[in-house]
Motif scaffolding. Structure first.
Motif, PDB file in Angstrom:
ATOM      1  N   PRO A 125       0.844  -1.207   0.000  1.00  0.00           N
ATOM      2  CA  PRO A 125       0.000   0.000   0.000  1.00  0.00           C
ATOM      3  C   PRO A 125       0.879   1.258   0.000  1.00  0.00           C
ATOM      4  CG  PRO A 125      -0.773  -1.579   1.624  1.00  0.00           C
ATOM      5  CD  PRO A 125       0.559  -2.085   1.152  1.00  0.00           C
ATOM      6  N   GLY A 126       0.510   2.213  -0.808  1.00  0.00           N
ATOM      7  CA  GLY A 126       1.265   3.466  -0.826  1.00  0.00           C
ATOM      8  C   GLY A 126       2.505   3.437  -1.696  1.00  0.00           C
ATOM      9  N   TYR A 127       2.750   2.332  -2.416  1.00  0.00           N
ATOM     10  CA  TYR A 127       3.913   2.299  -3.298  1.00  0.00           C
ATOM     11  C   TYR A 127       3.819   3.417  -4.336  1.00  0.00           C
ATOM     12  CZ  TYR A 127       7.067   0.985  -7.065  1.00  0.00           C
ATOM     13  OH  TYR A 127       8.042   1.015  -8.038  1.00  0.00           O
ATOM     14  N   GLN A 128       4.889   4.199  -4.475  1.00  0.00           N
ATOM     15  CA  GLN A 128       4.942   5.315  -5.414  1.00  0.00           C
ATOM     16  C   GLN A 128       5.659   4.878  -6.694  1.00  0.00           C
ATOM     17  OE1 GLN A 128       3.521   8.460  -4.866  1.00  0.00           O
ATOM     18  NE2 GLN A 128       2.616   7.389  -3.117  1.00  0.00           N
ATOM     19  N   VAL A 129       4.965   4.981  -7.821  1.00  0.00           N
ATOM     20  CA  VAL A 129       5.527   4.521  -9.086  1.00  0.00           C
ATOM     21  C   VAL A 129       6.619   5.467  -9.568  1.00  0.00           C
ATOM     22  CG1 VAL A 129       5.040   3.929 -11.478  1.00  0.00           C
ATOM     23  CG2 VAL A 129       3.339   3.481  -9.713  1.00  0.00           C
ATOM     24  N   SER A 130       7.757   4.891  -9.900  1.00  0.00           N
ATOM     25  CA  SER A 130       8.863   5.615 -10.505  1.00  0.00           C
ATOM     26  C   SER A 130       9.636   4.599 -11.339  1.00  0.00           C
ATOM     27  CB  SER A 130       9.771   6.219  -9.430  1.00  0.00           C
ATOM     28  OG  SER A 130      10.878   6.874 -10.017  1.00  0.00           O
ATOM     29  N   PRO A 131      10.121   4.954 -12.520  1.00  0.00           N
ATOM     30  CA  PRO A 131      10.813   3.971 -13.362  1.00  0.00           C
ATOM     31  C   PRO A 131      11.928   3.247 -12.610  1.00  0.00           C
ATOM     32  CG  PRO A 131      10.416   5.964 -14.604  1.00  0.00           C
ATOM     33  CD  PRO A 131      10.014   6.277 -13.191  1.00  0.00           C
ATOM     34  N   ILE A 132      12.014   1.954 -12.835  1.00  0.00           N
ATOM     35  CA  ILE A 132      13.051   1.110 -12.240  1.00  0.00           C
ATOM     36  C   ILE A 132      14.117   0.852 -13.291  1.00  0.00           C
ATOM     37  CG2 ILE A 132      13.569  -1.191 -11.339  1.00  0.00           C
ATOM     38  CD1 ILE A 132      10.796  -1.230 -10.067  1.00  0.00           C
ATOM     39  N   SER A 133      15.385   0.992 -12.916  1.00  0.00           N
ATOM     40  CA  SER A 133      16.495   0.703 -13.822  1.00  0.00           C
ATOM     41  C   SER A 133      17.073  -0.663 -13.491  1.00  0.00           C
ATOM     42  CB  SER A 133      17.578   1.776 -13.714  1.00  0.00           C
ATOM     43  OG  SER A 133      17.112   3.008 -14.230  1.00  0.00           O
ATOM     44  N   LEU A 134      17.148  -1.531 -14.491  1.00  0.00           N
ATOM     45  CA  LEU A 134      17.659  -2.892 -14.306  1.00  0.00           C
ATOM     46  C   LEU A 134      19.139  -2.970 -14.666  1.00  0.00           C
ATOM     47  CD1 LEU A 134      14.884  -5.184 -15.868  1.00  0.00           C
ATOM     48  CD2 LEU A 134      15.222  -4.592 -13.478  1.00  0.00           C
ATOM     49  N   GLY A 135      19.886  -3.694 -13.837  1.00  0.00           N
ATOM     50  CA  GLY A 135      21.273  -3.982 -14.170  1.00  0.00           C
ATOM     51  C   GLY A 135      22.207  -2.814 -14.080  1.00  0.00           C
ATOM     52  N   ILE A 136      22.038  -1.979 -13.073  1.00  0.00           N
ATOM     53  CA  ILE A 136      22.881  -0.790 -12.949  1.00  0.00           C
ATOM     54  C   ILE A 136      24.251  -1.131 -12.365  1.00  0.00           C
ATOM     55  CG2 ILE A 136      23.113   1.452 -11.814  1.00  0.00           C
ATOM     56  CD1 ILE A 136      21.128   1.320 -14.174  1.00  0.00           C
ATOM     57  N   ASN A 137      24.290  -1.897 -11.282  1.00  0.00           N
ATOM     58  CA  ASN A 137      25.576  -2.285 -10.689  1.00  0.00           C
ATOM     59  C   ASN A 137      26.228  -3.428 -11.458  1.00  0.00           C
ATOM     60  OD1 ASN A 137      25.607  -0.361  -8.698  1.00  0.00           O
ATOM     61  ND2 ASN A 137      24.653  -1.655  -7.166  1.00  0.00           N
ATOM     62  N   THR A 138      25.466  -4.484 -11.705  1.00  0.00           N
ATOM     63  CA  THR A 138      25.982  -5.632 -12.445  1.00  0.00           C
ATOM     64  C   THR A 138      24.991  -5.975 -13.555  1.00  0.00           C
ATOM     65  OG1 THR A 138      24.974  -7.152 -10.850  1.00  0.00           O
ATOM     66  CG2 THR A 138      27.281  -6.545 -10.497  1.00  0.00           C
ATOM     67  N   ASP A 139      25.504  -6.450 -14.667  1.00  0.00           N
ATOM     68  CA  ASP A 139      24.683  -6.624 -15.868  1.00  0.00           C
ATOM     69  C   ASP A 139      23.592  -7.670 -15.651  1.00  0.00           C
ATOM     70  OD1 ASP A 139      23.783  -7.041 -18.602  1.00  0.00           O
ATOM     71  OD2 ASP A 139      25.646  -6.049 -19.200  1.00  0.00           O
ATOM     72  N   ALA A 140      22.349  -7.280 -15.917  1.00  0.00           N
ATOM     73  CA  ALA A 140      21.213  -8.187 -15.751  1.00  0.00           C
ATOM     74  C   ALA A 140      21.179  -9.261 -16.830  1.00  0.00           C
ATOM     75  CB  ALA A 140      19.906  -7.390 -15.776  1.00  0.00           C
ATOM     76  N   TYR A 141      21.994  -9.095 -17.882  1.00  0.00           N
ATOM     77  CA  TYR A 141      22.045 -10.082 -18.958  1.00  0.00           C
ATOM     78  C   TYR A 141      23.416 -10.742 -19.050  1.00  0.00           C
ATOM     79  CZ  TYR A 141      17.441  -8.863 -20.713  1.00  0.00           C
ATOM     80  OH  TYR A 141      16.084  -8.683 -20.831  1.00  0.00           O
ATOM     81  N   GLN A 142      24.108 -10.870 -17.920  1.00  0.00           N
ATOM     82  CA  GLN A 142      25.383 -11.566 -17.940  1.00  0.00           C
ATOM     83  C   GLN A 142      25.153 -13.048 -18.261  1.00  0.00           C
ATOM     84  OE1 GLN A 142      27.155 -12.375 -13.885  1.00  0.00           O
ATOM     85  NE2 GLN A 142      25.775 -10.678 -13.336  1.00  0.00           N
ATOM     86  N   PRO A 143      26.219 -13.801 -18.593  1.00  0.00           N
ATOM     87  CA  PRO A 143      26.057 -15.158 -19.131  1.00  0.00           C
ATOM     88  C   PRO A 143      25.125 -16.094 -18.361  1.00  0.00           C
ATOM     89  CG  PRO A 143      28.313 -14.470 -19.400  1.00  0.00           C
ATOM     90  CD  PRO A 143      27.626 -13.370 -18.630  1.00  0.00           C
ATOM     91  N   THR A 144      25.122 -16.051 -17.035  1.00  0.00           N
ATOM     92  CA  THR A 144      24.291 -16.986 -16.285  1.00  0.00           C
ATOM     93  C   THR A 144      22.795 -16.727 -16.461  1.00  0.00           C
ATOM     94  OG1 THR A 144      24.095 -18.089 -14.128  1.00  0.00           O
ATOM     95  CG2 THR A 144      24.179 -15.675 -14.121  1.00  0.00           C
ATOM     96  N   GLU A 145      22.435 -15.529 -16.949  1.00  0.00           N
ATOM     97  CA  GLU A 145      21.027 -15.215 -17.209  1.00  0.00           C
ATOM     98  C   GLU A 145      20.450 -16.131 -18.291  1.00  0.00           C
ATOM     99  OE1 GLU A 145      17.221 -13.545 -17.750  1.00  0.00           O
ATOM    100  OE2 GLU A 145      18.568 -13.614 -16.025  1.00  0.00           O
ATOM    101  N   ARG A 146      21.278 -16.593 -19.187  1.00  0.00           N
ATOM    102  CA  ARG A 146      20.795 -17.484 -20.247  1.00  0.00           C
ATOM    103  C   ARG A 146      20.140 -18.723 -19.650  1.00  0.00           C
ATOM    104  NH1 ARG A 146      21.880 -17.296 -25.448  1.00  0.00           N
ATOM    105  NH2 ARG A 146      23.577 -15.806 -25.084  1.00  0.00           N
ATOM    106  N   ARG A 147      20.705 -19.212 -18.542  1.00  0.00           N
ATOM    107  CA  ARG A 147      20.163 -20.413 -17.900  1.00  0.00           C
ATOM    108  C   ARG A 147      19.109 -20.088 -16.850  1.00  0.00           C
ATOM    109  NH1 ARG A 147      21.714 -23.027 -13.185  1.00  0.00           N
ATOM    110  NH2 ARG A 147      23.568 -21.693 -13.007  1.00  0.00           N
ATOM    111  N   LEU A 148      19.374 -19.086 -16.001  1.00  0.00           N
ATOM    112  CA  LEU A 148      18.475 -18.817 -14.872  1.00  0.00           C
ATOM    113  C   LEU A 148      17.234 -18.005 -15.256  1.00  0.00           C
ATOM    114  CD1 LEU A 148      21.024 -18.043 -12.010  1.00  0.00           C
ATOM    115  CD2 LEU A 148      19.880 -20.197 -12.550  1.00  0.00           C
ATOM    116  N   GLN A 149      17.363 -17.139 -16.248  1.00  0.00           N
ATOM    117  CA  GLN A 149      16.243 -16.322 -16.735  1.00  0.00           C
ATOM    118  C   GLN A 149      15.585 -15.485 -15.628  1.00  0.00           C
ATOM    119  OE1 GLN A 149      13.563 -18.008 -19.575  1.00  0.00           O
ATOM    120  NE2 GLN A 149      15.001 -19.570 -20.226  1.00  0.00           N
TER     121      GLN A 149
END
Length: 362
Positions: A125-149
């Motif tokens: 309740p009360g969550y304020q919408v603001s765009p979320i940025s994915l993979g800022i510190n470490t890449d969200a599409y690094q190699p292990t993402e192919r398997r773990l998704q």
């Protein structure tokens, strides 16, 4: 404090296990005469990647930095197998009593409950919408993402709730998720940025050994752009006397592939990244190492790094001013609309439903 002096390790950005700043003990390698330096299984020649599952208690990080154009971010992984020698996130492994050197790129922690935790946080309740940025510190599409998704499952939650987000990556694996990204782009709910540091495959393989090759990233820019996804390019980091001469070429190539926004970030060397990058320079560019670091220190008030807001991304001084002018001229010359795309839609958000023991009737 300095990183161990070793030859470059194929497929890795670090040359050794530099101790973290919180380490209580420091291991030291000693040749006792029994070690076979030609053995193929030697850790220095072929360190393997280990991926561990981690249960996250929270998943959305918030910041108030004036240097960053977003207030919320999400990182599915800790550590990054891409192995970028310059990665500003490397010091985070020190908090785990692990090396910001090889451990950062070989010991990866996957937040396997991230999609469920995200759903829970968006439903508060009360969550304020603001765009979320994915993979800022470490890449969200690094190699292990192919398997773990994990990243794909996170995007599925964001798509279900019509929550706006952006992502930045060095991996062409993002093409896999075009079936999710393209419909979201039509509703102004997603932007994708590619970090392209160089067009030179040889330099890329040394700087960021397990990231997609430059031509693969440009191909992904084209495919996403053709599918209607707004794509931008980040020339990041700019490294004096290593890749800075490629600024205009990278922006032109990305524009030709369909990118419509562009930005840049100057090399950042916080904490353990400074000695790690110095060691990388000595390993791969020994003749220019001193010149590179001298220029870096001129940009940072005589230090390897200056973390002050306002200057940490751009630096200060003559070189920084010239770089800013070059970028502004190149962005205008190649017809980029600006550093960022138009704002994402925040008025379409629908909080996730709480699971019902009776299931869905309609």
């Amino acid at each position: 404090m300095g990183a161990p002096k070793q030859p470059g390790i194929k497929g890795r950005g670090s040359t050794g296990y530099l101790p973290g700043r919180y380490a209580v003990t420091t291991p030291e390698a000693v040749d006792d005469g029994w070690h076979d330096t030609d053995h193929e299984g030697d850790i220095a020649s072929s360190p393997r990647t280990e991926v561990r599952e981690e249960a996250a208690r929270s998943i959305i990080s918030r910041n108030q930095s004036p240097d960053i154009p977003f207030s919320q971010s999400l990182n599915p992984y800790r550590g990054c197998e891409h192995g970028c020698s310059y990665c500003f996130a490397r010091p985070s492994h020190a908090y785990l009593d692990l090396s910001p050197g090889l451990d950062f790129e070989t010991r990866i922690f996957a937040k396997t409950n991230a999609p469920d935790v995200l759903r829970r946080e968006l439903a508060r309740p009360g969550y304020q919408v603001s765009p979320i940025s994915l993979g800022i510190n470490t890449d969200a599409y690094q190699p292990t993402e192919r398997r773990l998704q994990l990243t794909r499952r996170i995007i599925e939650v964001l798509a279900e709730t019509r929550h706006p987000f952006s992502l930045i990556t060095k991996n062409a694996l993002v093409e896999r998720d075009l079936d999710l990204l393209a419909p979201l782009a039509r509703e102004h709910l997603v932007h994708v940025y590619f970090s392209i540091t160089t067009l030179d495959n040889g330099l890329s393989s040394r700087l960021e050994p397990r990231a997609s090759a430059p031509h693969a990233r440009l191909r992904a820019v084209r495919r996403l752009s053709e599918a209607g996804v707004p794509v931008g390019v980040m020339f990041a980091p700019v490294i004096p006397w290593v890749n800075d001469h490629e600024l205009e070429a990278v922006l032109e190539a990305a524009r030709d592939a369909g990118a419509t926004a562009a930005g840049y970030v100057l090399l950042r060397l916080p904490h353990e990244v400074a000695p790690l990058f110095r060691d990388w320079l000595q390993t791969h560019h020994p003749q220019r190492a001193e010149h590179v670091m001298s220029t870096v220190q001129q940009l940072r008030g005589g230090k390897d790094y200056d973390a002050r807001f306002g200057s940490r991304m751009r630096g200060e001084g003559v070189y920084a001013d010239l770089l800013a002018r070059r970028f502004a001229l190149a962005r205008k010359r190649f017809g980029y609309a600006g550093r960022r795309h138009p704002p994402l839609a925040c008025d379409l958000f629908v909080p996730p439903r709480k699971p019902s023991p009776q299931g869905e009737l309609f």
